[in-house]
Motif scaffolding. Structure first.
Motif, PDB file in Angstrom:
ATOM      1  N   TRP A   1       3.137  15.920  74.065  1.00  0.00           N
ATOM      2  CA  TRP A   1       2.164  15.314  74.974  1.00  0.00           C
ATOM      3  C   TRP A   1       2.378  15.870  76.380  1.00  0.00           C
ATOM      4  CZ3 TRP A   1       0.622   9.619  73.998  1.00  0.00           C
ATOM      5  CH2 TRP A   1       0.367   9.440  72.643  1.00  0.00           C
ATOM      6  N   GLY A   2       1.311  16.231  77.020  1.00  0.00           N
ATOM      7  CA  GLY A   2       1.390  16.711  78.395  1.00  0.00           C
ATOM      8  C   GLY A   2       2.040  18.071  78.541  1.00  0.00           C
ATOM      9  N   LEU A   3       1.915  18.906  77.519  1.00  0.00           N
ATOM     10  CA  LEU A   3       2.485  20.251  77.612  1.00  0.00           C
ATOM     11  C   LEU A   3       1.850  21.007  78.771  1.00  0.00           C
ATOM     12  CD1 LEU A   3       2.581  21.509  73.912  1.00  0.00           C
ATOM     13  CD2 LEU A   3       4.526  20.934  75.349  1.00  0.00           C
ATOM     14  N   PRO A   4       2.637  21.801  79.468  1.00  0.00           N
ATOM     15  CA  PRO A   4       2.058  22.617  80.541  1.00  0.00           C
ATOM     16  C   PRO A   4       1.118  23.672  79.957  1.00  0.00           C
ATOM     17  CG  PRO A   4       4.389  23.124  80.234  1.00  0.00           C
ATOM     18  CD  PRO A   4       4.062  21.969  79.334  1.00  0.00           C
TER      19      PRO A   4
ATOM     20  N   PHE B   1       0.135  26.479  76.031  1.00  0.00           N
ATOM     21  CA  PHE B   1      -1.068  26.746  75.246  1.00  0.00           C
ATOM     22  C   PHE B   1      -1.415  28.221  75.273  1.00  0.00           C
ATOM     23  CE2 PHE B   1      -1.439  22.235  76.115  1.00  0.00           C
ATOM     24  CZ  PHE B   1      -1.748  21.761  74.849  1.00  0.00           C
ATOM     25  N   VAL B   2      -1.029  28.884  76.331  1.00  0.00           N
ATOM     26  CA  VAL B   2      -1.277  30.321  76.447  1.00  0.00           C
ATOM     27  C   VAL B   2      -0.287  31.093  75.586  1.00  0.00           C
ATOM     28  CG1 VAL B   2      -1.349  32.269  78.045  1.00  0.00           C
ATOM     29  CG2 VAL B   2      -2.246  30.049  78.754  1.00  0.00           C
ATOM     30  N   GLU B   3       0.988  30.718  75.644  1.00  0.00           N
ATOM     31  CA  GLU B   3       2.033  31.353  74.843  1.00  0.00           C
ATOM     32  C   GLU B   3       2.892  30.274  74.203  1.00  0.00           C
ATOM     33  OE1 GLU B   3       4.162  34.625  76.586  1.00  0.00           O
ATOM     34  OE2 GLU B   3       2.486  35.071  77.925  1.00  0.00           O
ATOM     35  N   PRO B   4       2.394  29.677  73.106  1.00  0.00           N
ATOM     36  CA  PRO B   4       3.147  28.590  72.480  1.00  0.00           C
ATOM     37  C   PRO B   4       4.453  29.066  71.865  1.00  0.00           C
ATOM     38  CG  PRO B   4       1.172  29.112  71.216  1.00  0.00           C
ATOM     39  CD  PRO B   4       1.153  29.968  72.431  1.00  0.00           C
ATOM     40  N   ARG B   5       5.471  28.220  71.979  1.00  0.00           N
ATOM     41  CA  ARG B   5       6.774  28.513  71.390  1.00  0.00           C
ATOM     42  C   ARG B   5       7.438  27.183  71.033  1.00  0.00           C
ATOM     43  NH1 ARG B   5       6.566  29.557  76.636  1.00  0.00           N
ATOM     44  NH2 ARG B   5       7.937  28.459  78.043  1.00  0.00           N
TER      45      ARG B   5
ATOM     46  N   ALA C   1       8.540  23.831  69.418  1.00  0.00           N
ATOM     47  CA  ALA C   1       7.830  22.814  68.639  1.00  0.00           C
ATOM     48  C   ALA C   1       6.320  22.965  68.773  1.00  0.00           C
ATOM     49  CB  ALA C   1       8.260  21.413  69.072  1.00  0.00           C
ATOM     50  N   GLY C   2       5.854  23.355  69.961  1.00  0.00           N
ATOM     51  CA  GLY C   2       4.411  23.548  70.154  1.00  0.00           C
ATOM     52  C   GLY C   2       3.876  24.695  69.330  1.00  0.00           C
ATOM     53  N   GLY C   3       4.583  25.814  69.341  1.00  0.00           N
ATOM     54  CA  GLY C   3       4.176  26.962  68.533  1.00  0.00           C
ATOM     55  C   GLY C   3       4.221  26.650  67.053  1.00  0.00           C
ATOM     56  N   ALA C   4       5.269  25.946  66.643  1.00  0.00           N
ATOM     57  CA  ALA C   4       5.391  25.558  65.234  1.00  0.00           C
ATOM     58  C   ALA C   4       4.244  24.650  64.816  1.00  0.00           C
ATOM     59  CB  ALA C   4       6.734  24.865  64.999  1.00  0.00           C
ATOM     60  N   PHE C   5       3.833  23.756  65.710  1.00  0.00           N
ATOM     61  CA  PHE C   5       2.705  22.861  65.412  1.00  0.00           C
ATOM     62  C   PHE C   5       1.424  23.667  65.181  1.00  0.00           C
ATOM     63  CE2 PHE C   5      -1.039  20.602  66.953  1.00  0.00           C
ATOM     64  CZ  PHE C   5      -1.045  19.503  66.111  1.00  0.00           C
ATOM     65  N   TRP C   6       1.138  24.620  66.078  1.00  0.00           N
ATOM     66  CA  TRP C   6      -0.125  25.353  65.997  1.00  0.00           C
ATOM     67  C   TRP C   6      -0.182  26.323  64.827  1.00  0.00           C
ATOM     68  CZ3 TRP C   6      -3.897  23.015  67.858  1.00  0.00           C
ATOM     69  CH2 TRP C   6      -3.792  22.288  69.029  1.00  0.00           C
ATOM     70  N   ILE C   7       0.946  26.721  64.266  1.00  0.00           N
ATOM     71  CA  ILE C   7       0.878  27.602  63.094  1.00  0.00           C
ATOM     72  C   ILE C   7       1.016  26.825  61.789  1.00  0.00           C
ATOM     73  CG2 ILE C   7       1.709  29.630  64.323  1.00  0.00           C
ATOM     74  CD1 ILE C   7       4.364  29.261  62.782  1.00  0.00           C
ATOM     75  N   SER C   8       1.182  25.513  61.867  1.00  0.00           N
ATOM     76  CA  SER C   8       1.294  24.726  60.633  1.00  0.00           C
ATOM     77  C   SER C   8       0.215  23.649  60.607  1.00  0.00           C
ATOM     78  CB  SER C   8       2.700  24.157  60.477  1.00  0.00           C
ATOM     79  OG  SER C   8       3.038  23.343  61.579  1.00  0.00           O
ATOM     80  N   ILE C   9       0.535  22.413  60.912  1.00  0.00           N
ATOM     81  CA  ILE C   9      -0.463  21.347  60.748  1.00  0.00           C
ATOM     82  C   ILE C   9      -1.578  21.394  61.781  1.00  0.00           C
ATOM     83  CG2 ILE C   9       1.117  19.810  59.540  1.00  0.00           C
ATOM     84  CD1 ILE C   9       1.280  18.131  62.080  1.00  0.00           C
ATOM     85  N   GLY C  10      -1.381  22.081  62.901  1.00  0.00           N
ATOM     86  CA  GLY C  10      -2.444  22.220  63.894  1.00  0.00           C
ATOM     87  C   GLY C  10      -3.312  23.443  63.662  1.00  0.00           C
ATOM     88  N   SER C  11      -3.032  24.197  62.618  1.00  0.00           N
ATOM     89  CA  SER C  11      -3.765  25.427  62.330  1.00  0.00           C
ATOM     90  C   SER C  11      -5.067  25.120  61.591  1.00  0.00           C
ATOM     91  CB  SER C  11      -2.899  26.353  61.475  1.00  0.00           C
ATOM     92  OG  SER C  11      -2.769  25.821  60.168  1.00  0.00           O
ATOM     93  N   PHE C  12      -5.707  26.160  61.111  1.00  0.00           N
ATOM     94  CA  PHE C  12      -6.929  25.998  60.338  1.00  0.00           C
ATOM     95  C   PHE C  12      -6.651  25.723  58.868  1.00  0.00           C
ATOM     96  CE2 PHE C  12      -8.875  27.873  64.034  1.00  0.00           C
ATOM     97  CZ  PHE C  12     -10.061  27.169  64.110  1.00  0.00           C
TER      98      PHE C  12
END
Length: 135
Positions: free
Chosen positions: A41-44, A48-52, A54-65
């Motif tokens: 929550w409240g990530l800078p 979002f520009v260069e996720p890494r 826990a955020g990066g892991a989220f976007w390539i797994s359950i936050g992905s398509f």
């Protein structure tokens, strides 16, 4: 009448969605605690520009398509079992998405999206007795 081509395309999409979420979800299970503790929550903006992490892991797994792909596959299969023709534009959209994704990153399994895309693009109208109609 069942449209087996559409059902087959839906099953492939479902399989790809399940495979993606299972493999990448398992690979990133260590971040699960961070995801549900509010760490994302409240990530800078930089995250979002260069996720890494826990955020990066989220976007390539359950936050992905993967989840929408899985749901689209189930919906397409549902339509096919009821003999409903899926608009070819869905296939064209998948084809463009897969081709662009494959052009951006290699190696990638995004090329596999072309298989159900072609099936949806080339599906035939069915007559009342279930045979393909002449076009």
């Amino acid at each position: 009448m069942v449209n087996t081509v559409v059902v087959r395309a839906g099953r492939i999409l479902t399989f790809l969605g399940v495979l993606h979420i299972t493999l990448l979800g398992a690979q990133n299970i260590g971040h699960l605690g961070a995801w549900f503790s509010g760490d994302l929550w409240g990530l800078p903006r930089e995250e979002f520009v260069e996720p890494r992490g826990a955020g990066g892991a989220f976007w390539i797994s359950i936050g992905s398509f993967a989840v929408p792909l899985l749901l689209l596959g189930l919906l397409v299969s549902h339509f096919g079992r009821r003999g409903v023709r899926v608009p070819p534009s869905v296939g064209w959209g998948l084809a463009v998405w897969g081709a662009v994704g494959a052009a951006v990153i290699e190696p990638t399994p995004m090329l596999l999206i072309l298989l159900p895309a072609v099936l949806l693009i080339r599906q035939r109208e069915r007559t009342a007795d279930g045979r393909p109609s002449a076009r």
